[in-house]
Design an enzyme around this catalytic site. Structure first.
Site, mmCIF file in Angstrom:
data_model
loop_
_atom_site.group_PDB
_atom_site.id
_atom_site.type_symbol
_atom_site.label_atom_id
_atom_site.label_comp_id
_atom_site.label_asym_id
_atom_site.label_seq_id
_atom_site.Cartn_x
_atom_site.Cartn_y
_atom_site.Cartn_z
ATOM 1 C CB SER A 1 60.903 32.632 13.289
ATOM 2 O OG SER A 1 61.412 33.155 12.087
ATOM 3 N NE ARG A 6 55.976 31.250 13.557
ATOM 4 C CZ ARG A 6 56.546 32.071 12.685
ATOM 5 N NH1 ARG A 6 57.442 32.973 13.095
ATOM 6 N NH2 ARG A 6 56.235 31.993 11.395
ATOM 7 N N GLY A 45 58.157 42.915 10.004
ATOM 8 C CA GLY A 45 57.239 42.346 9.033
ATOM 9 C C GLY A 45 56.574 41.084 9.539
ATOM 10 C CB SER A 94 54.689 32.828 2.512
ATOM 11 O OG SER A 94 54.756 33.807 3.534
ATOM 12 C CD GLN A 120 56.633 37.279 7.138
ATOM 13 O OE1 GLN A 120 55.963 37.981 6.385
ATOM 14 N NE2 GLN A 120 57.806 37.649 7.605
ATOM 15 C CG ASP A 153 64.984 36.021 6.466
ATOM 16 O OD1 ASP A 153 64.523 36.789 5.592
ATOM 17 O OD2 ASP A 153 64.320 35.630 7.437
ATOM 18 N NE ARG A 171 66.875 41.575 3.652
ATOM 19 C CZ ARG A 171 66.401 40.917 4.699
ATOM 20 N NH1 ARG A 171 66.034 39.645 4.579
ATOM 21 N NH2 ARG A 171 66.303 41.516 5.875
#
Length: 434
Positions: free
Chosen positions: A20, A24, A90, A163, A165, A315, A346
């Protein structure tokens, strides 16, 4: 690849850089003016796709050595010469769309077959509200997509599901929107974007709101290149630590693991299950607390995972399910419907893989229940090109009665390059299947 039960796992290893934060660091470095020096960057396929995208948008992007990268930003994105191919990333594509929306550019975003199946409207809908123009070049809500940015207006956006994202994409677009952009979340999602924006000189407001918070920033703030130290990824550290918990006699330490409280839900859950999990040498790196995490073989008991913990460990549910297979009783995982729209479904894949290995699993629309005990193994698991499904079942095979194999191990490099070599250094019997 095939994993077999063997000797106890022992040793000290370092997890790869947090994915992550790596995404960024590259994106903010490309948006900034000046030089950003990054240490500890994850050099997996997903992050490398973001590095190529940053270069395509006009930034200078150089690899100086293992994990050491330099990004020279030009103060904004320029029109790319070709399609921005994000591979299987993603996070990369959603954050890049948010960043690009603020500039007068018209990039086309695409990805591999797996990324083309993942929904994009969760990000594009708020970007369209801000003024971005979108054209679906295939199926609606799926890549490829052409985005025309620039002349954005700030919005006050309320998320129905937390979220990071979506929040991050809106905030990145808001940097170049007129007015103050705010995002309200029902629960707290990971806050790496907010933390890193401050490191690049941006003022970000964060106020508690119910169980979540309200994040805001004023448009027009410049970003200035800086130094970013990327700590170890807790999502990757989870795999060798999980193996230590389930393989008798094991003791494994992963050093330099990020301990951001919004990323440690798995560790908290394992402790509730009875895991012998300790943290030493707590320190700060890259604006985040890090530490050395040690896991020892433990007798585990199933638990009900609080639904509000999902955002902090979404995750990690595949590897939690693998460890739950060795725990006494039921481990109940609900409120995790987001797992169905990751690199794969998943929930369905973990249910199918565990059942193939003799584990009792009940599937629900928004979750699943694993009843642990002995794990027979002896199956080849279909992974649908999903790296976490592959790694979770290889860990399962290290403690199962019979070997467990996975059909497509190559995609592990998207998040954890060197996974097999690291596990072998600890003593794991993982080999290429004949």
């Amino acid at each position: 690849m095939i994993a077999r039960r063997g000797a106890a796992l022992r040793g000290l290893v370092r997890a790869p850089g947090d994915k992550s934060m790596s995404h960024r660091a590259l994106i903010l470095g490309a948006m900034a003016t000046g030089v950003t020096e990054v240490e500890g960057l994850l050099e997996g396929d997903d992050v490398l796709a973001t590095a190529r995208a940053a270069r395509a948008f006009g930034a200078g992007v150089e690899r100086l050595g293992p994990g050491r990268w330099r990004v020279t930003g030009q103060g904004g994105f320029r029109q790319p010469a070709g399609v921005i191919d994000c591979g299987n990333a993603g996070t990369g594509v959603r954050l890049l769309m948010g960043a690009a929306a603020g500039y007068p550019v018209s990039p086309t975003f695409d990805g591999d077959a797996s990324l083309r199946k993942r929904p994009m409207k969760r990000v594009t809908a708020p970007l369209a509200q801000m003024g971005a123009r979108l054209e679906w070049l295939g199926d609606e809500d799926r890549l490829p997509l052409r985005l025309a940015g620039g002349a954005l207006a700030a919005i006050d956006y309320v998320q129905s599901v937390a979220s990071a994202q979506v929040k991050s994409a809106i905030l990145l677009a808001g940097l170049n929107a007129g007015g103050v952009t705010t995002v309200a979340e029902p629960e707290k999602s990971r806050d790496h974007t907010e933390r890193m924006l401050r490191a690049f000189g941006v003022e970000v407001g964060v106020e508690p709101q119910g169980d979540g918070w309200r994040v805001s920033l004023r448009g027009g703030q410049p970003l200035t290149g800086t130094a970013v130290a990327v700590p170890g990824d807790p999502s990757s550290a989870a795999f060798p630590l999980a193996a230590a918990l389930v393989v008798p006699g094991s003791e494994v330490t992963v050093e330099g693991v990020m301990l951001n409280p919004l990323r440690t839900g798995l560790f908290e859950t394992w402790r509730e299950m009875g895991a012998d999990l300790t943290v030493a040498n707590r320190r700060m790196a890259g604006g985040e607390e890090v530490g050395d995490v040690t896991a020892r073989h433990s007798v585990l008991t199933g638990v009900v995972v609080p639904e509000d913990r999902a955002a902090s460990m979404i995750d990690e549910y595949p590897i939690l399910a693998a460890t739950a297979a060795f725990a006494a009783g039921e481990t109940v995982m609900r409120g995790v419907g987001e797992m169905r729209v990751k690199e794969s479904d998943r929930i369905a894949l973990m249910v199918a893989g565990l059942r193939a290995c003799g584990v009792q699993v009940e599937e629900e629309p928004e979750g699943f229940i694993v009843t642990g005990g002995g794990v027979r193994g002896g199956a080849t698991v279909h992974t649908a090109h999903d790296h976490r499904i592959a790694m979770s079942h290889l860990v399962l095979g290290l403690a199962a009665d019979e070997a467990v194999s996975v059909d497509e191990p190559g995609m592990i490099a998207t998040s954890f390059p060197g996974f097999v070599e690291l596990m072998r250094r600890l003593g794991a019997d993982i080999a290429t299947a004949s």
